[in-house]
Design a protein around this motif. Structure first.
Motif, PDB file in Angstrom:
ATOM      1  N   ASP A 138       0.831  -1.199   0.000  1.00 35.12           N
ATOM      2  CA  ASP A 138       0.000   0.000   0.000  1.00 35.12           C
ATOM      3  C   ASP A 138       0.872   1.258   0.000  1.00 35.12           C
ATOM      4  O   ASP A 138       0.627   2.196  -0.764  1.00 35.12           O
ATOM      5  N   GLY A 163       2.359   1.984  -3.229  1.00 43.15           N
ATOM      6  CA  GLY A 163       1.410   2.655  -4.100  1.00 43.15           C
ATOM      7  C   GLY A 163       1.406   4.161  -3.897  1.00 43.15           C
ATOM      8  O   GLY A 163       1.343   4.934  -4.861  1.00 43.15           O
ATOM      9  N   ALA A 197       0.861   3.046  -9.352  1.00 42.92           N
ATOM     10  CA  ALA A 197       0.232   3.167  -8.033  1.00 42.92           C
ATOM     11  C   ALA A 197      -0.970   2.236  -7.920  1.00 42.92           C
ATOM     12  O   ALA A 197      -1.158   1.553  -6.908  1.00 42.92           O
ATOM     13  N   SER A 198      -1.782   2.187  -8.979  1.00 40.86           N
ATOM     14  CA  SER A 198      -2.952   1.304  -8.969  1.00 40.86           C
ATOM     15  C   SER A 198      -2.541  -0.162  -8.932  1.00 40.86           C
ATOM     16  O   SER A 198      -3.181  -0.987  -8.272  1.00 40.86           O
ATOM     17  N   TRP A 228       0.206  -1.418  -7.569  1.00 40.38           N
ATOM     18  CA  TRP A 228       0.630  -1.722  -6.203  1.00 40.38           C
ATOM     19  C   TRP A 228      -0.588  -1.862  -5.283  1.00 40.38           C
ATOM     20  O   TRP A 228      -0.604  -2.705  -4.378  1.00 40.38           O
ATOM     21  N   THR A 229      -1.606  -1.046  -5.508  1.00 36.22           N
ATOM     22  CA  THR A 229      -2.812  -1.143  -4.699  1.00 36.22           C
ATOM     23  C   THR A 229      -3.493  -2.492  -4.926  1.00 36.22           C
ATOM     24  O   THR A 229      -3.989  -3.113  -3.982  1.00 36.22           O
TER      25      THR A 229
END
Length: 371
Positions: free
Chosen positions: A132, A135, A147-148, A150-151
């Motif tokens: 998180d 991200g 980032a998305s 990693w989320t």
């Protein structure tokens, strides 16, 4: 859109003009599951190759680390490490933090694969927290796609841990990304999905805040007020010791609702009303938290400039711009570009003339740290 919001505010039109430009802004009927399905598995090869020049490819788990008498202590140490990395993220560029962050995800995944049934959920939960934060750092580096991704990884780890709070929080993160993309509809969509996920009051409150900010971005003042009222009610009844809350998110604000209100009022075209909220949060944020202070300061400067308080906006900019040059924040730079556009309308003003050179330098790609 910005002009429409300001007209709405001046005319008391309750967002009618903004909605004419974006009529589907706050419809949530098309909300869908944006994350991997419950049977999805993690992609360790992608994580390992994210920074091919870091130690992530050489990470391994020794036999000693999977001993039962070592595992609990190891989890506590990883939690301490994450807190320290978050502190570093307040003063260093994300490109400096990521090489230290990614290898820990790899180690935790490999540890979870070898852990027993008692410890494995704890390890997966910790892996989710690290993913998180990766991200957050990817978003600060200017890559919403990374980032998305990693989320998504954080959600997979959270599901393996049975951690509904982290799954719901990932929707809040997606709402945050959409907010910075000025996508009001998706900001509201993701925030509503978070609230539909079984989770604690802390994450529910964050989701309500994001929902309110999405409505504000759409110029829907009535819906903003209702969503913000729900957030305030949750905060008033939020237990101080809610489990795991300390590990979710990047950095605690002194009063997150105060910041969200100031942010939203500016987006509603009520910049002058936004200033006191943003000023209070800015003054309450210690100078050592450079990223948080610069983020709030950029938004405060934007509200001040939009209120034609150019001298006050210049003072705030002079205070934060030296820090902006070292922390390399794509989200802060986005607000500063908006400030710069407003100030350019008053290029002959003495305060603007004083601050424009350092603002322009901070917005130059060469202003970032190298090496």
């Amino acid at each position: 859109m910005e002009f429409a919001r300001r007209l709405d505010a001046a005319l008391g039109a309750e967002g009618v003009l903004a909605l004419m430009l974006e009529p589907q802004a706050v419809m949530i009927s098309q909300a869908r599951e944006p994350f991997p399905n419950p049977d999805a598995t993690f992609d360790l090869s992608w994580i390992e190759s994210f920074h091919a020049d870091t130690a992530s490819r050489r990470s391994y788990v020794s036999d000693a680390l999977v001993r039962p008498d070592v595992q609990d202590q190891a989890i506590e140490s990883f939690a301490d490490l994450l807190d320290r990395l978050k502190s570093l993220g307040q003063v260093l560029a994300p490109s400096n933090v990521m090489p230290m962050l990614v290898p820990q995800v790899v180690i935790l995944v490999k540890l979870a694969q070898r852990a027993d049934d008692r410890i494995a959920p704890k390890v997966w939960r910790m892996a989710s927290r690290f993913a998180d934060y990766a991200g957050w750092m990817a978003q600060e580096m200017g890559s919403d796609e990374t980032a998305s991704r990693w989320t998504d990884q954080a959600v997979i780890f959270a599901r393996l841990a049975g951690d509904n709070d982290a799954v719901a929080y990932a929707y809040v993160r997606r709402a945050n990304i959409a907010l910075y993309q000025h996508d009001a509809r998706m900001t509201v969509n993701f925030a509503v999905l978070a609230q539909k996920t079984q989770c604690g009051s802390y994450v529910q409150r964050l989701a309500c805040q994001r929902e309110a900010q999405g409505y504000a971005l759409a110029g829907d003042r009535h819906s903003y007020i209702k969503a913000m009222a729900r957030a305030e009610g949750l905060l008033a009844n939020e237990p101080d010791d809610e489990p795991q809350r300390v590990q979710l998110g990047s950095q605690r604000m002194s009063n997150p609702l105060r910041l969200a209100k100031g942010w939203s009022l500016h987006d509603l075209g009520l910049s002058e009303d936004a200033v006191p909220f943003l000023r209070d949060e800015y003054d309450a944020t210690h100078a050592s938290n450079r990223r948080a202070r610069a983020r709030i300061g950029a938004r405060l400067a934007l509200a001040l400039a939009a209120s034609h308080k150019l001298d006050k906006a210049a003072e705030v900019l002079e205070d934060i711009l030296s820090g902006v040059r070292t922390i390399e924040s794509a989200t802060i730079r986005a607000d500063l570009k908006s400030v710069n556009r407003i100030l350019n309308r008053w290029h002959g003003d003495e305060s603007v003339l004083r601050v424009s050179p350092i603002l322009s330098a901070a917005l130059m790609p060469s202003a970032s740290i190298e090496g």
